[in-house]
Every structure is written in C-alpha cells, then in structure tokens.
Design a protein around this motif. Structure first.
Motif, PDB file in Angstrom:
ATOM      1  N   ARG A 161      40.819  48.856  48.427  1.00  0.00           N
ATOM      2  CA  ARG A 161      40.669  50.346  49.210  1.00  0.00           C
ATOM      3  C   ARG A 161      41.362  51.392  48.370  1.00  0.00           C
ATOM      4  N   ARG A 162      42.596  51.160  48.153  1.00  0.00           N
ATOM      5  CA  ARG A 162      43.356  52.174  47.290  1.00  0.00           C
ATOM      6  C   ARG A 162      43.068  52.558  46.098  1.00  0.00           C
ATOM      7  N   ALA A 163      43.110  51.460  45.306  1.00  0.00           N
ATOM      8  CA  ALA A 163      42.912  51.656  44.027  1.00  0.00           C
ATOM      9  C   ALA A 163      41.635  51.445  43.284  1.00  0.00           C
ATOM     10  N   GLY A 164      40.740  50.696  43.980  1.00  0.00           N
ATOM     11  CA  GLY A 164      39.423  50.323  43.789  1.00  0.00           C
ATOM     12  C   GLY A 164      39.218  48.869  43.309  1.00  0.00           C
ATOM     13  N   ALA A 165      38.253  48.270  43.616  1.00  0.00           N
ATOM     14  CA  ALA A 165      38.001  46.869  43.451  1.00  0.00           C
ATOM     15  C   ALA A 165      37.944  46.357  42.054  1.00  0.00           C
ATOM     16  N   GLY A 166      37.438  47.330  41.087  1.00  0.00           N
ATOM     17  CA  GLY A 166      37.640  46.639  39.706  1.00  0.00           C
ATOM     18  C   GLY A 166      38.853  46.603  39.256  1.00  0.00           C
ATOM     19  N   ARG A 167      39.634  47.843  39.555  1.00  0.00           N
ATOM     20  CA  ARG A 167      41.028  47.998  38.827  1.00  0.00           C
ATOM     21  C   ARG A 167      41.985  46.709  39.606  1.00  0.00           C
ATOM     22  N   THR A 168      41.700  46.736  41.009  1.00  0.00           N
ATOM     23  CA  THR A 168      42.355  45.614  41.329  1.00  0.00           C
ATOM     24  C   THR A 168      42.307  43.913  40.829  1.00  0.00           C
ATOM     25  N   ALA A 169      40.908  43.646  40.744  1.00  0.00           N
ATOM     26  CA  ALA A 169      40.567  42.602  40.228  1.00  0.00           C
ATOM     27  C   ALA A 169      41.196  42.192  38.981  1.00  0.00           C
ATOM     28  N   LEU A 170      41.022  43.281  37.714  1.00  0.00           N
ATOM     29  CA  LEU A 170      41.403  43.085  36.607  1.00  0.00           C
ATOM     30  C   LEU A 170      42.949  43.070  36.332  1.00  0.00           C
TER      31      LEU A 170
END
Length: 272
Positions: free
Chosen positions: A185-194
C-alpha cells in the motif's frame, strides 16, 4: 431542479467492491501440488531397484518445486481478498494471525503427536529410506520443544518428521504478511515484490543455509504480486490483462521451469 449526477461504476470496479466468488481452481492447484509432494515422499521410501521405480524417481524428483508452488499459491490466496477490497487486512494483523492459527496449528499438532506415537511404537527403527533422517540419533526433548514452537526449520528440521519443516516455514511467512500488505500500500506492489525477492536472494546466498529456505519469502511475495496483477483495478494492469494472455505466459513459464529442473537433476542410474 437538477438531480445530483449519478456515479457510473464500471463492471470491474463493482466486482472488486463486492464479495467475489470463490476461485475453486486455486483449491485444485494447491491440491495437485500437495498430492505431488505426497507422491514424491512415497517414491523416496521405495527401495526396489526396477525400471518402473526408476521412471517414477525421475518423474517425482521435483517435490521441492511443488512446495514452492504451494508457497506461491499461498501468497496469491492471502492477498486476493486484500486486492479485491480496500488494500488492508480485514480485522487487522491480530485477527489475521488468529485465523491462520486456527487453520494451521490444530492439524499440525495432531500430526506431530501421531508421529511421536508411531516412532515410540512401530516405526522407531532405522530403515534405508529417508525416514532415517527423522529418527537418527533418537528424538530428544529439544527436538520436541523446537517442533512445538515451530522453530524446527532453524533448529534442525529433520527430526520427528522431516516434512514438518515446510509447515514451520509457512508459519513464519504469515508473520511477515502484514508487513508485505503495508508496503504494498505504501511503496507499491511491484517495488515491494522486487525488494522482497532481492532480500530473500541475498539472505539465501550470504547465510549459506539452504535449510532456512529464505528463497520462499521471495516466492511468497511473488504470489501476492500475482494476485495484484490479476485483480487490481489499476488502469495499467487492466490494459495488460486485455492485451496479454497470462494463461500462455504461465504455460511457457512452467515449461521453462520444467526444462531447467530436468537439466539440473542429478543423473541416477541406480537408487541409493
């Protein structure tokens, strides 16, 4: 008098904001992964040296990959209601942990008790199968305590029942799931997964402890990201879902993984 404008709700938004139907094929995929793991362990206990057994050994060699598939599906399923909802854990982290504990702990503790009873009665003698890892040197009090605390994957996960390491690993991933949701929610799904995949890779390489299974944190996060890709109302991914056949992507990905797995499989002319 002019009436207030009526808000137009797209069919996709309506679907995301209401109770979505259960995706039963996910249960089928998880069941298939679990069944493959069961067959893999059965094959490991066969001591007959014959052509059918050698063929089965080749086909059922990839049990660890099936566990990874189960972990990915777990991340996908847990993230699904969050993506379809408001992006938050329903009831908060405490409620989430309670639901997970009710689902996981009772059958796990029952299986642990059954394994101890069987070791004490009929299967406590060494064999030439993988079961020897569970009873080699005997079961100690520290082994029992580590299993009761679900720390056996860090404190020697082969005792009592060597397959229990996967339960402890998934249990630990549950404790990180609220953090994954928050960073989605805070950093974005793609950035979090990476970032999660990179962290799990670095942890796996630098700890040099394959039995700690840090790689599964990245797999878990990728499963959660898959749910985001499949069901988010974000305009970018809505467009991509219209343009790309993700079924074909999944099929080619599975075929590629199978080819790599077979290429890296040790050649075994005889069973050990």
């Amino acid at each position: 008098m002019n009436s207030a404008p009526t808000e137009v709700i797209s069919p996709e938004s309506a679907t995301l904001n209401t109770t979505a139907p259960r995706l039963e094929f996910l249960d089928g995929l998880r069941g298939a992964a679990a069944l493959y793991v069961v067959l893999h362990h059965i094959e490991r206990h066969l001591t007959i040296d014959s052509r059918p057994v050698r063929i089965a050994s080749g086909l059922l060699y990839f049990g660890h990959y099936a566990v990874s598939a189960f972990i990915v599906l777990s991340g996908f399923c847990l993230m699904l209601p969050i993506v379809r909802g408001d992006g938050r854990l329903r009831g908060g982290a405490g409620r989430f942990f309670q639901r997970r504990a009710r689902r996981i702990l009772p059958p796990y503790f029952l299986a642990l008790l059954l394994s101890l009873l069987l070791i004490a009665s009929v299967i406590g003698a060494p064999t030439e199968t993988w079961w020897r890892f569970s009873i080699d040197g005997g079961v100690t009090r520290s082994d029992i305590i580590s299993h009761l605390l679900l720390l056996q994957d860090y404190l020697g996960g082969t005792k009592i029942n060597y397959v229990f390491w996967s339960v402890a690993t998934e249990w630990h991933l549950y404790f990180l799931f609220p953090l994954i949701v928050w960073t989605f929610r805070r950093a974005g799904a793609g950035r979090t997964a990476l970032a999660t995949v990179c962290i799990s890779f670095v942890a796996t390489v630098f700890t040099l402890r394959r039995d700690w299974h840090f790689e599964m944190l990245g797999q878990f996060a990728l499963g959660a990201y898959g749910a985001h890709i499949a069901f988010t109302s974000d305009a970018f991914w809505v467009r991509q879902r219209e343009l790309i056949s993700f079924a074909r992507v999944a099929i080619f990905g599975l075929l590629g993984m199978a080819a790599l797995g077979f290429a890296g499989r040790p050649l075994r002319t005889r069973r050990s």
